[in-house]
Design a protein around this motif. Structure first.
Motif, PDB file in Angstrom:
ATOM      1  N   ILE A   1       9.694  70.039  69.903  1.00  0.00           N
ATOM      2  CA  ILE A   1       8.978  69.500  68.734  1.00  0.00           C
ATOM      3  C   ILE A   1       9.432  68.088  68.279  1.00  0.00           C
ATOM      4  CG2 ILE A   1       9.270  69.759  66.115  1.00  0.00           C
ATOM      5  CD1 ILE A   1       9.158  72.573  66.481  1.00  0.00           C
ATOM      6  N   LYS A   2       8.886  67.281  68.023  1.00  0.00           N
ATOM      7  CA  LYS A   2       9.301  65.741  67.737  1.00  0.00           C
ATOM      8  C   LYS A   2      10.687  65.564  67.165  1.00  0.00           C
ATOM      9  CE  LYS A   2       4.596  63.632  68.013  1.00  0.00           C
ATOM     10  NZ  LYS A   2       3.380  63.087  67.292  1.00  0.00           N
ATOM     11  N   SER A   3      10.691  66.133  66.031  1.00  0.00           N
ATOM     12  CA  SER A   3      12.060  65.949  65.287  1.00  0.00           C
ATOM     13  C   SER A   3      12.638  67.185  64.458  1.00  0.00           C
ATOM     14  CB  SER A   3      11.928  64.672  64.247  1.00  0.00           C
ATOM     15  OG  SER A   3      10.843  65.207  63.126  1.00  0.00           O
ATOM     16  N   SER A   4      13.577  67.641  64.485  1.00  0.00           N
ATOM     17  CA  SER A   4      14.103  68.718  64.079  1.00  0.00           C
ATOM     18  C   SER A   4      15.621  68.589  63.149  1.00  0.00           C
ATOM     19  CB  SER A   4      14.353  69.894  64.852  1.00  0.00           C
ATOM     20  OG  SER A   4      15.320  69.503  65.908  1.00  0.00           O
ATOM     21  N   ASP A   5      15.973  69.154  62.337  1.00  0.00           N
ATOM     22  CA  ASP A   5      17.057  68.898  61.404  1.00  0.00           C
ATOM     23  C   ASP A   5      17.903  70.584  61.852  1.00  0.00           C
ATOM     24  OD1 ASP A   5      19.310  68.041  60.058  1.00  0.00           O
ATOM     25  OD2 ASP A   5      18.278  68.285  58.171  1.00  0.00           O
ATOM     26  N   TYR A   6      19.026  70.468  62.521  1.00  0.00           N
ATOM     27  CA  TYR A   6      19.859  71.546  62.838  1.00  0.00           C
ATOM     28  C   TYR A   6      20.955  71.566  61.869  1.00  0.00           C
ATOM     29  CZ  TYR A   6      22.972  74.916  65.169  1.00  0.00           C
ATOM     30  OH  TYR A   6      23.656  75.927  65.427  1.00  0.00           O
ATOM     31  N   LEU A   7      21.068  72.869  60.927  1.00  0.00           N
ATOM     32  CA  LEU A   7      22.120  73.096  60.161  1.00  0.00           C
ATOM     33  C   LEU A   7      22.843  74.467  60.354  1.00  0.00           C
ATOM     34  CD1 LEU A   7      20.035  72.073  56.835  1.00  0.00           C
ATOM     35  CD2 LEU A   7      21.850  70.831  58.008  1.00  0.00           C
ATOM     36  N   ASN A   8      24.200  74.199  60.542  1.00  0.00           N
ATOM     37  CA  ASN A   8      24.858  75.516  61.129  1.00  0.00           C
ATOM     38  C   ASN A   8      25.758  75.914  59.804  1.00  0.00           C
ATOM     39  OD1 ASN A   8      26.567  77.371  61.912  1.00  0.00           O
ATOM     40  ND2 ASN A   8      26.758  76.583  63.954  1.00  0.00           N
ATOM     41  N   TRP A   9      25.394  77.093  59.298  1.00  0.00           N
ATOM     42  CA  TRP A   9      26.414  77.640  58.033  1.00  0.00           C
ATOM     43  C   TRP A   9      28.012  77.652  58.347  1.00  0.00           C
ATOM     44  CZ3 TRP A   9      25.348  78.165  53.227  1.00  0.00           C
ATOM     45  CH2 TRP A   9      26.593  78.899  52.401  1.00  0.00           C
TER      46      TRP A   9
ATOM     47  N   ALA B   1      30.284  70.620  56.698  1.00  0.00           N
ATOM     48  CA  ALA B   1      29.227  69.556  56.272  1.00  0.00           C
ATOM     49  C   ALA B   1      27.799  70.076  56.088  1.00  0.00           C
ATOM     50  CB  ALA B   1      29.418  68.135  57.290  1.00  0.00           C
ATOM     51  N   ASP B   2      27.373  70.916  57.092  1.00  0.00           N
ATOM     52  CA  ASP B   2      26.012  71.778  57.027  1.00  0.00           C
ATOM     53  C   ASP B   2      25.905  72.359  55.928  1.00  0.00           C
ATOM     54  OD1 ASP B   2      25.723  69.961  59.280  1.00  0.00           O
ATOM     55  OD2 ASP B   2      25.591  71.629  60.763  1.00  0.00           O
ATOM     56  N   ARG B   3      27.084  73.135  55.753  1.00  0.00           N
ATOM     57  CA  ARG B   3      26.956  74.095  54.757  1.00  0.00           C
ATOM     58  C   ARG B   3      26.692  73.554  53.288  1.00  0.00           C
ATOM     59  NH1 ARG B   3      30.901  76.948  56.178  1.00  0.00           N
ATOM     60  NH2 ARG B   3      32.631  76.082  54.926  1.00  0.00           N
ATOM     61  N   GLU B   4      27.290  72.224  53.125  1.00  0.00           N
ATOM     62  CA  GLU B   4      27.142  71.380  51.852  1.00  0.00           C
ATOM     63  C   GLU B   4      25.590  70.948  51.694  1.00  0.00           C
ATOM     64  OE1 GLU B   4      29.134  67.766  49.429  1.00  0.00           O
ATOM     65  OE2 GLU B   4      30.037  68.466  51.356  1.00  0.00           O
ATOM     66  N   ARG B   5      25.257  70.529  52.917  1.00  0.00           N
ATOM     67  CA  ARG B   5      23.852  70.176  52.770  1.00  0.00           C
ATOM     68  C   ARG B   5      22.779  71.342  52.619  1.00  0.00           C
ATOM     69  NH1 ARG B   5      21.989  67.604  58.327  1.00  0.00           N
ATOM     70  NH2 ARG B   5      20.171  67.459  56.911  1.00  0.00           N
ATOM     71  N   ILE B   6      23.275  72.544  53.163  1.00  0.00           N
ATOM     72  CA  ILE B   6      22.095  73.580  53.031  1.00  0.00           C
ATOM     73  C   ILE B   6      22.209  74.045  51.355  1.00  0.00           C
ATOM     74  CG2 ILE B   6      21.791  76.119  53.338  1.00  0.00           C
ATOM     75  CD1 ILE B   6      23.094  75.601  56.153  1.00  0.00           C
ATOM     76  N   LEU B   7      23.441  73.908  50.887  1.00  0.00           N
ATOM     77  CA  LEU B   7      23.560  74.232  49.492  1.00  0.00           C
ATOM     78  C   LEU B   7      22.807  73.296  48.352  1.00  0.00           C
ATOM     79  CD1 LEU B   7      26.996  75.836  49.177  1.00  0.00           C
ATOM     80  CD2 LEU B   7      25.010  77.033  49.260  1.00  0.00           C
ATOM     81  N   LYS B   8      22.901  72.007  48.899  1.00  0.00           N
ATOM     82  CA  LYS B   8      22.449  71.027  48.280  1.00  0.00           C
ATOM     83  C   LYS B   8      21.006  70.763  48.576  1.00  0.00           C
ATOM     84  CE  LYS B   8      26.617  68.541  47.019  1.00  0.00           C
ATOM     85  NZ  LYS B   8      27.160  67.510  47.326  1.00  0.00           N
ATOM     86  N   ARG B   9      20.227  71.633  49.442  1.00  0.00           N
ATOM     87  CA  ARG B   9      19.196  71.340  49.857  1.00  0.00           C
ATOM     88  C   ARG B   9      19.037  69.785  50.355  1.00  0.00           C
ATOM     89  NH1 ARG B   9      14.812  75.320  46.967  1.00  0.00           N
ATOM     90  NH2 ARG B   9      16.312  76.955  46.672  1.00  0.00           N
ATOM     91  N   GLN B  10      19.629  69.277  51.234  1.00  0.00           N
ATOM     92  CA  GLN B  10      19.542  67.715  51.859  1.00  0.00           C
ATOM     93  C   GLN B  10      19.239  67.865  53.209  1.00  0.00           C
ATOM     94  OE1 GLN B  10      23.672  66.554  51.027  1.00  0.00           O
ATOM     95  NE2 GLN B  10      23.176  65.860  48.879  1.00  0.00           N
ATOM     96  N   PHE B  11      17.759  68.107  53.165  1.00  0.00           N
ATOM     97  CA  PHE B  11      17.120  68.244  54.532  1.00  0.00           C
ATOM     98  C   PHE B  11      16.618  66.820  54.934  1.00  0.00           C
ATOM     99  CE2 PHE B  11      15.794  72.218  52.480  1.00  0.00           C
ATOM    100  CZ  PHE B  11      16.865  73.056  52.924  1.00  0.00           C
ATOM    101  N   ASN B  12      16.731  66.668  56.331  1.00  0.00           N
ATOM    102  CA  ASN B  12      16.047  65.267  56.989  1.00  0.00           C
ATOM    103  C   ASN B  12      14.658  65.183  56.404  1.00  0.00           C
ATOM    104  OD1 ASN B  12      15.213  63.049  58.317  1.00  0.00           O
ATOM    105  ND2 ASN B  12      16.627  63.484  60.048  1.00  0.00           N
ATOM    106  N   LEU B  13      14.199  64.347  55.805  1.00  0.00           N
ATOM    107  CA  LEU B  13      12.867  64.321  55.208  1.00  0.00           C
ATOM    108  C   LEU B  13      11.980  64.107  56.535  1.00  0.00           C
ATOM    109  CD1 LEU B  13      12.989  63.105  51.698  1.00  0.00           C
ATOM    110  CD2 LEU B  13      12.819  65.482  52.317  1.00  0.00           C
ATOM    111  N   ASP B  14      12.504  63.387  57.484  1.00  0.00           N
ATOM    112  CA  ASP B  14      11.544  62.928  58.605  1.00  0.00           C
ATOM    113  C   ASP B  14      11.477  64.076  59.690  1.00  0.00           C
ATOM    114  OD1 ASP B  14      11.093  60.382  57.532  1.00  0.00           O
ATOM    115  OD2 ASP B  14      13.011  59.808  58.214  1.00  0.00           O
TER     116      ASP B  14
END
Length: 245
Positions: free
Chosen positions: A37-45, A49-62
């Protein structure tokens, strides 16, 4: 190397979320991150740092794909994924969730995600997946096991060392984490007794007598091991109930 589930995952992601579960260290994360897949955002609980992004729903919009790894460790993970899936926009098209046996175990506990995902299970290497063509190659697979790390090491000694560590990990972190078992000693005895029974008829009554436990207790523990991919039971293909027992 490409895994057999890759094409199925890519196809299912166009329709719903995809959950990929399976034994620990079977290659789920590697598979997820290797999808074409061209682009993916990997987040590990497990990563702060990833956990904070998950809770804030800060995904890579691209990103065309968002991968959530080990998110089942989050208490409200079902409702979280339901909210993300139902509110996703054109930027967040595909959602892939990976996790160990605990993901498969926990997803049975509620139906808030009903109809929103496909569940797939990744197994270790098989003769067919590896394309083995000789008896010697098949015997090597049986000796080393189908998990990527010991098999690719091509060393029986390294495979044995890996298995000892793996068994300890499964027992201490998965079995004990998921189930409130009072008699830990006998549970561990059963855990180490089972490998000796591979390929032979399983008698719960014999195990009960060996461990001096109730039949229901041994049956429950075997079910726990089965759900955690510690064992796989193959039932007899016979019509006679007596022979089946």
């Amino acid at each position: 190397m490409k895994r057999y589930l890759g094409p199925t995952i890519l196809s299912d992601l166009n329709k719903k979320m995809v959950f990929v579960s399976g034994p620990r260290q079977v290659g789920k994360t590697t598979l997820a991150r290797s999808l074409s897949i061209k682009s993916s955002d990997y987040l590990n609980w497990d990563v702060a740092a990833d956990r904070e992004r998950i809770l804030k729903r800060q995904f890579n919009l691209d990103s065309e794909l968002v991968i959530f790894d080990e998110i089942h460790k989050y208490k409200s993970w079902r409702n979280y994924l339901k909210g993300v899936y139902d509110s996703r926009d054109r930027h967040l098209k595909k959602i892939l969730v990976t996790g160990s046996a605990m993901l498969d175990y926990y997803r049975r506990g509620g139906d808030s995600l009903q109809g929103r995902y496909f569940h797939l299970r990744l197994h270790p290497f098989s003769v067919a997946e590896l394309g083995l063509n000789s008896v010697e190659e098949a015997l090597q697979l049986f000796d080393l096991g189908g998990f990527p790390e010991p098999y690719l090491s091509a060393s029986k000694r390294e495979a044995q060392r890996w298995m000892i560590q793996y068994n300890e990990l499964i027992f201490r972190e998965e079995v004990m984490h998921l189930e409130r078992v009072q008699d830990v000693g006998n549970l561990e005895l059963l855990f180490h007794r089972l490998p000796e029974l591979v390929g032979s008829p399983l008698s719960i009554n014999s195990l009960r007598e060996d461990l001096q436990l109730a039949h229901g207790t041994v049956s429950k523990w075997l079910l726990i091991f089965e759900r955690l991919y510690v064992i796989f039971r193959i039932l007899p293909f016979v019509n006679s109930k007596l022979r089946s027992v």
